[in-house]
Design a protein around this motif. Structure first.
Motif, PDB file in Angstrom:
ATOM      1  N   ILE A  55       0.752  -1.117  -0.058  1.00 44.39           N
ATOM      2  CA  ILE A  55      -0.287  -0.345  -0.190  1.00 44.39           C
ATOM      3  C   ILE A  55       0.722   1.285  -0.141  1.00 44.39           C
ATOM      4  N   ASN A  56       1.826   1.184   0.193  1.00 47.34           N
ATOM      5  CA  ASN A  56       2.832   2.249  -0.197  1.00 47.34           C
ATOM      6  C   ASN A  56       3.795   2.783  -0.909  1.00 47.34           C
ATOM      7  N   HIS A  57       3.893   1.638  -1.687  1.00 43.74           N
ATOM      8  CA  HIS A  57       4.257   1.415  -2.891  1.00 43.74           C
ATOM      9  C   HIS A  57       3.783   2.054  -4.276  1.00 43.74           C
ATOM     10  N   ASP A  58       2.240   1.361  -4.278  1.00 44.75           N
ATOM     11  CA  ASP A  58       1.318   0.898  -5.057  1.00 44.75           C
ATOM     12  C   ASP A  58      -0.015   2.128  -4.943  1.00 44.75           C
ATOM     13  N   HIS A  59       0.367   3.167  -4.560  1.00 39.19           N
ATOM     14  CA  HIS A  59      -1.219   3.936  -4.268  1.00 39.19           C
ATOM     15  C   HIS A  59      -2.489   4.327  -4.652  1.00 39.19           C
ATOM     16  N   SER A  60      -2.749   3.572  -5.770  1.00 37.28           N
ATOM     17  CA  SER A  60      -3.947   2.240  -6.553  1.00 37.28           C
ATOM     18  C   SER A  60      -3.782   1.472  -5.548  1.00 37.28           C
ATOM     19  N   ILE A  61      -3.361   1.564  -5.166  1.00 32.36           N
ATOM     20  CA  ILE A  61      -4.211  -0.351  -4.276  1.00 32.36           C
ATOM     21  C   ILE A  61      -4.645   0.571  -2.954  1.00 32.36           C
ATOM     22  N   GLY A  62      -6.055   0.044  -3.042  1.00 27.73           N
ATOM     23  CA  GLY A  62      -6.434   0.440  -1.740  1.00 27.73           C
ATOM     24  C   GLY A  62      -6.773  -0.359  -0.301  1.00 27.73           C
ATOM     25  N   ILE A  63      -6.761  -1.752  -0.465  1.00 28.25           N
ATOM     26  CA  ILE A  63      -6.771  -3.066   0.573  1.00 28.25           C
ATOM     27  C   ILE A  63      -5.823  -4.143  -0.051  1.00 28.25           C
ATOM     28  N   VAL A  64      -5.408  -4.356   1.279  1.00 27.91           N
ATOM     29  CA  VAL A  64      -3.908  -5.723   1.111  1.00 27.91           C
ATOM     30  C   VAL A  64      -4.416  -6.793   1.387  1.00 27.91           C
ATOM     31  N   GLY A  65      -4.847  -7.880   1.079  1.00 30.70           N
ATOM     32  CA  GLY A  65      -4.328  -8.986   2.473  1.00 30.70           C
ATOM     33  C   GLY A  65      -3.946 -10.350   1.775  1.00 30.70           C
ATOM     34  N   PRO A  66      -3.616 -11.119   2.791  1.00 30.32           N
ATOM     35  CA  PRO A  66      -2.168 -12.152   2.241  1.00 30.32           C
ATOM     36  C   PRO A  66      -3.356 -13.184   1.844  1.00 30.32           C
ATOM     37  N   ARG A  67      -2.384 -14.014   1.854  1.00 26.32           N
ATOM     38  CA  ARG A  67      -2.297 -16.100   1.537  1.00 26.32           C
ATOM     39  C   ARG A  67      -2.619 -16.657   2.997  1.00 26.32           C
ATOM     40  N   LYS A  84     -10.153   2.101  -5.832  1.00 32.02           N
ATOM     41  CA  LYS A  84      -9.396   1.177  -5.372  1.00 32.02           C
ATOM     42  C   LYS A  84      -8.763   0.414  -5.542  1.00 32.02           C
ATOM     43  N   LYS A  85      -7.756  -0.565  -5.977  1.00 33.38           N
ATOM     44  CA  LYS A  85      -7.570  -1.943  -6.522  1.00 33.38           C
ATOM     45  C   LYS A  85      -7.002  -3.049  -4.972  1.00 33.38           C
ATOM     46  N   LEU A  86      -7.625  -3.299  -4.562  1.00 33.34           N
ATOM     47  CA  LEU A  86      -7.793  -4.978  -3.668  1.00 33.34           C
ATOM     48  C   LEU A  86      -6.565  -5.876  -4.362  1.00 33.34           C
ATOM     49  N   ALA A 137     -17.106  -8.357   1.997  1.00 32.96           N
ATOM     50  CA  ALA A 137     -17.440  -8.091   0.688  1.00 32.96           C
ATOM     51  C   ALA A 137     -17.855  -7.033  -0.004  1.00 32.96           C
ATOM     52  N   ASP A 138     -18.717  -6.097   1.204  1.00 30.59           N
ATOM     53  CA  ASP A 138     -19.534  -4.929   1.210  1.00 30.59           C
ATOM     54  C   ASP A 138     -17.850  -3.640   0.902  1.00 30.59           C
ATOM     55  N   PHE A 139     -17.544  -4.079   2.120  1.00 32.32           N
ATOM     56  CA  PHE A 139     -16.021  -2.776   1.945  1.00 32.32           C
ATOM     57  C   PHE A 139     -15.222  -2.886   1.025  1.00 32.32           C
ATOM     58  N   CYS A 140     -15.032  -4.387   0.332  1.00 33.61           N
ATOM     59  CA  CYS A 140     -14.779  -4.187  -0.488  1.00 33.61           C
ATOM     60  C   CYS A 140     -14.833  -3.231  -2.025  1.00 33.61           C
ATOM     61  N   LEU A 141     -16.265  -4.165  -2.222  1.00 35.70           N
ATOM     62  CA  LEU A 141     -17.098  -3.820  -2.883  1.00 35.70           C
ATOM     63  C   LEU A 141     -16.869  -1.848  -3.449  1.00 35.70           C
ATOM     64  N   ARG A 142     -17.156  -1.296  -1.986  1.00 37.14           N
ATOM     65  CA  ARG A 142     -17.409  -0.003  -2.111  1.00 37.14           C
ATOM     66  C   ARG A 142     -16.115   0.909  -1.666  1.00 37.14           C
ATOM     67  N   ALA A 143     -14.739   0.219  -1.532  1.00 31.75           N
ATOM     68  CA  ALA A 143     -13.103   0.731  -2.008  1.00 31.75           C
ATOM     69  C   ALA A 143     -13.025   0.277  -3.974  1.00 31.75           C
ATOM     70  N   LYS A 144     -13.361  -0.194  -4.022  1.00 32.65           N
ATOM     71  CA  LYS A 144     -13.546  -0.543  -5.739  1.00 32.65           C
ATOM     72  C   LYS A 144     -13.806   0.529  -6.777  1.00 32.65           C
ATOM     73  N   ILE A 145     -15.632   0.976  -6.173  1.00 34.77           N
ATOM     74  CA  ILE A 145     -15.774   1.797  -6.393  1.00 34.77           C
ATOM     75  C   ILE A 145     -15.871   3.845  -6.728  1.00 34.77           C
ATOM     76  N   CYS A 146     -14.627   3.776  -5.600  1.00 35.49           N
ATOM     77  CA  CYS A 146     -13.922   4.609  -5.350  1.00 35.49           C
ATOM     78  C   CYS A 146     -12.420   4.450  -6.352  1.00 35.49           C
TER      79      CYS A 146
END
Length: 275
Positions: free
Chosen positions: A113-125, A208-210, A197-206
């Motif tokens: 999230i610090n090196h790609d500002h188009s990323i809104g939320i990041v998760g792990p494997r 922002k990449k997941l 999923a709802d939180f993620c969808l709203r980020a994508k509308i903005c």
């Protein structure tokens, strides 16, 4: 604050928010893994949703942790919103209490999230997670073996990642500034499921990449707070899926991309959830 005095110098504060509802043994393992494997400057925010198994007493014993105790279960959304509202960090991490973190986990999540500002939320494997974040089967049976596997996996997939349509709420990292834009978690999804999923969808509308950090592996025991009642768990999933698809006028999760395009641009009156 961190129990680890070897935190990375000048790293911005990260607020790690953990909700608890019983499952004390797993909560202990989760928190001790954070103490052991987190080198960033962090604060620990603990939201207890009406535990009755000694969790409250254990959380009170933790040095410098910040805690909110709910007499009644406010659910995942309500608890997360409480934690976010008092978070002081530039970065927010939501983490399930039945996870075990691994060496470098936070360093790698925050790198994205610090090196790609188009990323809104990041998760792990993980091992028990939505299919596009899952590694199955995993080659370990014990936690010590898991740590070895996670370390090798991270090295072999260093700085690899990929975009997805939604992320699991078991571990999400994002900038607190994202909350200013899209708000918090929709509390109609009680006590859990589909709020992520709802939180993620709203980020994508903005716009922002997941993002899945393919170089981060976290172990997940899986739905420990629900284990006592599988029938109830199934009913909650069914009810909250109905609410989610009704809210977004969707038939299934394959329609997320189409829904995002239809909903753009972000409309604060419709898409923002105040906390």
């Amino acid at each position: 604050m961190s129990n680890n005095n070897n935190f990375i110098e000048n790293s911005p504060l990260t607020s790690i928010i953990i909700l608890t509802h019983n499952a004390l043994r797993f909560t202990k393992e989760c928190i001790f893994s954070i103490f052991q494997y987190t080198k960033e400057f962090y604060e620990l925010i603990l939201i207890d949703n009406g535990s009755t198994d000694g969790t409250h007493e254990f959380l009170k014993s933790l040095p410098k942790a910040r805690m909110i105790v709910n007499q009644q279960n406010k659910g995942f959304s309500g608890g997360c919103n409480q934690g976010i509202s008092i978070a002081k960090g530039e970065n927010i991490v939501l983490l399930n209490n039945d996870t075990v973190v691994t060496e470098g986990w936070l360093t790698r999540l925050l790198w994205w999230i610090n090196h790609d500002h188009s990323i809104g939320i990041v998760g792990p494997r993980s091992n028990v997670i939505v299919p596009h974040q899952a590694i199955n089967p995993v080659p370990y049976r014990r936690v010590k073996q898991m740590q070895t596997f996670a370390s090798e996996w991270s090295k072999n997939h260093n700085k690899q990642g990929y975009e997805v349509d939604y992320l699991s709420g078991l571990c999400m990292a994002f900038k607190k500034s994202l909350i200013d834009i899209i708000g918090g978690f929709d509390e109609q999804f009680f006590p859990g499921y589909f709020e992520d999923a709802d939180f993620c969808l709203r980020a994508k509308i903005c716009e922002k990449k997941l993002w899945v950090a393919n170089d981060v592996y976290i172990h997940h025991y899986g739905s420990r707070s629900f284990h006592i009642n599988r029938k109830l768990q199934s009913e909650i999933i069914q009810e909250n899926s109905r609410k989610f698809f009704h809210k977004w006028k969707m038939n299934n999760l394959d329609e997320i991309a189409k829904t995002v395009e239809r909903e753009k641009p972000f409309n604060r009156e419709r898409h923002y959830f105040p906390i």
